[in-house]
Write a protein that holds these residues in place. Structure first.
Motif, PDB file in Angstrom:
ATOM      1  N   GLY B  99       0.848  -1.191  -0.154  1.00 42.63           N
ATOM      2  CA  GLY B  99       0.075   0.161  -0.109  1.00 42.63           C
ATOM      3  C   GLY B  99       0.792   1.190  -0.139  1.00 42.63           C
ATOM      4  N   LEU B 100       0.471   2.253  -0.954  1.00 40.35           N
ATOM      5  CA  LEU B 100       1.419   3.195  -0.745  1.00 40.35           C
ATOM      6  C   LEU B 100       0.758   4.564  -1.030  1.00 40.35           C
ATOM      7  N   MET B 101       0.912   5.514  -0.087  1.00 42.04           N
ATOM      8  CA  MET B 101       0.250   6.837  -0.096  1.00 42.04           C
ATOM      9  C   MET B 101       1.088   7.851  -0.977  1.00 42.04           C
ATOM     10  N   VAL B 102       0.371   8.390  -1.802  1.00 44.04           N
ATOM     11  CA  VAL B 102       1.078   9.495  -2.663  1.00 44.04           C
ATOM     12  C   VAL B 102       0.344  10.611  -2.447  1.00 44.04           C
ATOM     13  N   GLY B 103       1.444  11.681  -2.406  1.00 41.49           N
ATOM     14  CA  GLY B 103       0.785  13.205  -2.118  1.00 41.49           C
ATOM     15  C   GLY B 103       1.172  13.900  -3.366  1.00 41.49           C
ATOM     16  N   VAL B 104       0.261  14.786  -3.969  1.00 44.48           N
ATOM     17  CA  VAL B 104       0.578  15.443  -5.453  1.00 44.48           C
ATOM     18  C   VAL B 104       0.071  16.904  -4.814  1.00 44.48           C
ATOM     19  N   ASN B 105       0.979  17.813  -5.488  1.00 49.10           N
ATOM     20  CA  ASN B 105       0.637  19.162  -5.407  1.00 49.10           C
ATOM     21  C   ASN B 105      -0.309  19.443  -6.582  1.00 49.10           C
ATOM     22  N   VAL B 106      -1.610  19.790  -6.344  1.00 45.57           N
ATOM     23  CA  VAL B 106      -2.459  20.109  -7.346  1.00 45.57           C
ATOM     24  C   VAL B 106      -2.174  21.277  -8.264  1.00 45.57           C
ATOM     25  N   ALA B 107      -1.411  22.246  -7.755  1.00 40.47           N
ATOM     26  CA  ALA B 107      -1.213  23.456  -8.376  1.00 40.47           C
ATOM     27  C   ALA B 107       0.003  23.158  -9.466  1.00 40.47           C
ATOM     28  N   ASP B 108       0.941  22.389  -9.254  1.00 37.62           N
ATOM     29  CA  ASP B 108       1.914  22.596 -10.247  1.00 37.62           C
ATOM     30  C   ASP B 108       2.173  20.927 -10.869  1.00 37.62           C
ATOM     31  N   ASN B 109       1.189  20.108 -10.295  1.00 36.12           N
ATOM     32  CA  ASN B 109       1.323  18.683 -10.601  1.00 36.12           C
ATOM     33  C   ASN B 109       2.613  18.018 -10.464  1.00 36.12           C
ATOM     34  N   SER B 110       3.189  18.150  -9.457  1.00 40.75           N
ATOM     35  CA  SER B 110       4.622  17.606  -8.733  1.00 40.75           C
ATOM     36  C   SER B 110       4.061  16.613  -7.634  1.00 40.75           C
ATOM     37  N   LEU B 111       5.016  15.704  -7.573  1.00 40.60           N
ATOM     38  CA  LEU B 111       5.094  14.818  -6.665  1.00 40.60           C
ATOM     39  C   LEU B 111       5.590  15.286  -5.322  1.00 40.60           C
ATOM     40  N   VAL B 112       4.627  15.243  -4.162  1.00 43.13           N
ATOM     41  CA  VAL B 112       4.972  16.009  -3.143  1.00 43.13           C
ATOM     42  C   VAL B 112       5.852  14.988  -2.153  1.00 43.13           C
ATOM     43  N   GLY B 113       5.422  13.535  -2.281  1.00 44.64           N
ATOM     44  CA  GLY B 113       6.295  12.810  -1.451  1.00 44.64           C
ATOM     45  C   GLY B 113       5.459  11.409  -1.400  1.00 44.64           C
ATOM     46  N   ILE B 114       5.964  10.368  -0.913  1.00 39.40           N
ATOM     47  CA  ILE B 114       5.474   8.933  -1.118  1.00 39.40           C
ATOM     48  C   ILE B 114       5.728   8.513   0.345  1.00 39.40           C
ATOM     49  N   GLY B 115       4.697   7.614   0.744  1.00 37.72           N
ATOM     50  CA  GLY B 115       4.999   6.831   1.910  1.00 37.72           C
ATOM     51  C   GLY B 115       4.285   5.332   2.082  1.00 37.72           C
ATOM     52  N   VAL B 116       5.092   4.294   2.332  1.00 38.43           N
ATOM     53  CA  VAL B 116       4.532   3.067   2.429  1.00 38.43           C
ATOM     54  C   VAL B 116       3.577   2.979   3.588  1.00 38.43           C
ATOM     55  N   THR B 117       2.279   2.363   3.409  1.00 33.76           N
ATOM     56  CA  THR B 117       1.385   2.301   4.516  1.00 33.76           C
ATOM     57  C   THR B 117       1.353   0.884   5.180  1.00 33.76           C
ATOM     58  N   THR B 118       1.092  -0.087   4.248  1.00 32.36           N
ATOM     59  CA  THR B 118       0.903  -1.470   4.631  1.00 32.36           C
ATOM     60  C   THR B 118       1.663  -2.320   3.717  1.00 32.36           C
ATOM     61  N   HIS B 119       2.326  -3.514   4.228  1.00 29.49           N
ATOM     62  CA  HIS B 119       3.134  -4.151   3.451  1.00 29.49           C
ATOM     63  C   HIS B 119       3.263  -5.553   3.853  1.00 29.49           C
ATOM     64  N   SER B 120       3.696  -6.523   3.267  1.00 28.08           N
ATOM     65  CA  SER B 120       4.232  -7.844   4.018  1.00 28.08           C
ATOM     66  C   SER B 120       5.577  -8.256   3.146  1.00 28.08           C
ATOM     67  N   GLU B 121       6.289  -7.235   3.188  1.00 24.86           N
ATOM     68  CA  GLU B 121       7.811  -7.469   2.430  1.00 24.86           C
ATOM     69  C   GLU B 121       8.789  -8.289   3.371  1.00 24.86           C
ATOM     70  N   THR B 122       9.896  -8.740   3.086  1.00 23.79           N
ATOM     71  CA  THR B 122      10.807  -9.428   3.719  1.00 23.79           C
ATOM     72  C   THR B 122      11.360  -8.240   4.832  1.00 23.79           C
ATOM     73  N   PRO B 123      11.382  -8.698   5.973  1.00 27.03           N
ATOM     74  CA  PRO B 123      11.845  -7.490   6.944  1.00 27.03           C
ATOM     75  C   PRO B 123      13.379  -7.457   6.852  1.00 27.03           C
ATOM     76  N   GLY B 124      13.822  -6.075   6.716  1.00 25.94           N
ATOM     77  CA  GLY B 124      15.035  -5.893   6.439  1.00 25.94           C
ATOM     78  C   GLY B 124      15.599  -5.785   5.155  1.00 25.94           C
ATOM     79  N   VAL B 125      14.826  -6.197   4.003  1.00 26.61           N
ATOM     80  CA  VAL B 125      15.068  -6.258   2.638  1.00 26.61           C
ATOM     81  C   VAL B 125      14.128  -5.284   1.978  1.00 26.61           C
ATOM     82  N   GLY B 126      12.902  -5.983   1.670  1.00 28.85           N
ATOM     83  CA  GLY B 126      11.885  -4.975   1.056  1.00 28.85           C
ATOM     84  C   GLY B 126      11.271  -4.117   1.969  1.00 28.85           C
ATOM     85  N   SER B 127      11.196  -4.232   3.347  1.00 28.01           N
ATOM     86  CA  SER B 127      10.887  -3.588   4.287  1.00 28.01           C
ATOM     87  C   SER B 127      11.270  -2.078   4.359  1.00 28.01           C
TER      88      SER B 127
END
Lengths: 201, 197
Positions: B99-127
């Protein structure tokens, strides 16, 4: 040999203290007592369910047909457990995340059903409330005590309201075995042993 | 016979009362519970993305219909302008959906930032996609358009070493987010215009 009202309340605190004397309801006792806070949260939730179900069972004891009494008790208990689950999600979500599956599992906790069957269905309202409160508080204290022993020796802290307090100082080497599940058995056994020694006449 | 009827009546009445009680408690706590879930499960990612916003993005959320699914958008107010939204997408990772949260600036269509919310990736590698701030930081300020792919696939995203599949999942989720944003852009703009200042 009718007991006085005070005795009904006090018996849950030592003579019939659930995990140690009745040795009932061990699943949550062993699973959630990694920290004091978890233990107290679980204990308070169980106490609420216990008192409420005792009240209702005692009030309805003359109406409930004996052949379906267990089914009726389970409906009553399950209702209160779901109430606790919803309220805890709404107001103490981090605690709910930690206790997780063990909250719904209060439904099948033998202490709650045991008190409904063995006590509340045979006694009047006042005695049932006192019994529920006594056993519930005894259960909470046991969980808190077990949680305190495990957390203090296992990670050197005591957690209250989301903040772990360092007790043992920086040079303390945590005895992490106690945080694991087998450590819970050992700690419970040792505490039971101490209680038996103290109670020996 | 009389006992039989009593059993049925008692059980029925008990079940009905219990059902009614639970339904009323559920409907009363529903909103609070969903707020708490957002706050503690997605909250950390949302707060990291919309850092410095002057409102509470979790309270100021709205939903839009996207085809058959309903999506939640979290509004961030910067300098008095509600110009940033965060919303969630997901990509196929190594151990399941990321799961990925994506932040977008609507005024200039740029990516403000991302953050992983939920995952079940390998701890220490994918995590590390969730825990390594450098991985998330590289997305900041990228133009929010086109496809996002990892460098081994010829794209612009630095993959986490040893966790290419997870990195692909994140890049794919951002690409998805671009598509969703494209579909809902006009509705989003309408919602933000009517946003109470």
């Amino acid at each position: 040999m009718a007991k006085t009202l005070t005795q009904e309340f006090v018996k849950g605190l030592w003579d019939e203290i659930p995990p140690f004397r009745l040795v009932l309801g061990l699943c949550p006792v062993l699973a959630v007592t990694k920290t004091v806070e978890n233990g107290i949260g679980m204990g308070v939730a169980t106490t609420f369910v216990l008192v409420c179900s005792n009240i209702l069972v005692s009030m309805l004891r003359k109406v409930i047909p004996s052949k379906v009494r267990i089914a009726c008790f389970i409906i009553i208990i399950a209702t209160f457990v779901t109430v606790v689950e919803l309220v805890m999600q709404a107001f103490a979500y981090p605690l709910f995340l930690k206790l997780g599956i063990f909250i719904p599992l209060i439904v099948v906790n033998c202490i709650v059903l045991g008190r409904a069957e063995a006590f509340a269905s045979k006694n009047n309202l006042l005695r049932s409330i006192l019994d529920g409160m006594g056993i519930g508080i005894g259960f909470t204290l046991s969980l808190a005590a077990l949680g305190a022993v495990r957390e203090l020796l296992g990670s050197g802290t005591l957690t209250f309201w989301e903040t772990p307090i360092q007790i043992m100082g920086p040079s303390f080497q945590p005895f992490t075995f106690l945080i694991e599940a087998p450590g819970a058995f050992v700690a419970l056994g040792l505490m039971l042993c101490i209680m038996n020694l103290l109670g020996k006449k | 016979m009389r006992e039989m009827i009593q059993m049925v009546v008692v059980l029925t009445v008990l079940s009905c009362v219990s059902g009614g009680l639970l339904a009323s408690i559920k409907s009363n706590t529903e909103e609070r519970i969903s707020y708490q879930q957002l706050k503690f499960v997605k909250g950390p990612a949302i707060r990291a993305i919309l850092e410095g916003s002057s409102n509470d993005p979790i309270t100021d959320r709205f939903t839009l219909q996207d085809g058959e699914v309903e999506r939640s958008f979290f509004v961030g107010v910067f300098d008095g302008q509600p110009n940033t939204v965060a919303f969630e997408t997901s990509g196929k990772g190594f151990g399941g959906d990321v799961g990925l949260m994506v932040g977008v600036n609507v005024a200039d269509n740029s990516l403000v930032g991302i953050g992983v919310t939920t995952h079940s990736e390998t701890p220490g590698v994918g995590s590390r996609a969730q825990s390594d701030p450098a991985f998330a930081a590289q997305f900041k300020g990228m133009p929010f358009e086109g496809e996002f792919t990892v460098k081994p696939d010829g794209g612009q995203v630095d993959a986490l070493s040893g966790a290419t599949i997870t990195s692909r999942a994140v890049a794919g989720a951002v690409t998805d987010a671009v598509k969703i944003y494209g579909r809902l852009k006009s509705q989003l703009a309408d919602q933000l215009k009517s946003f109470p200042k």
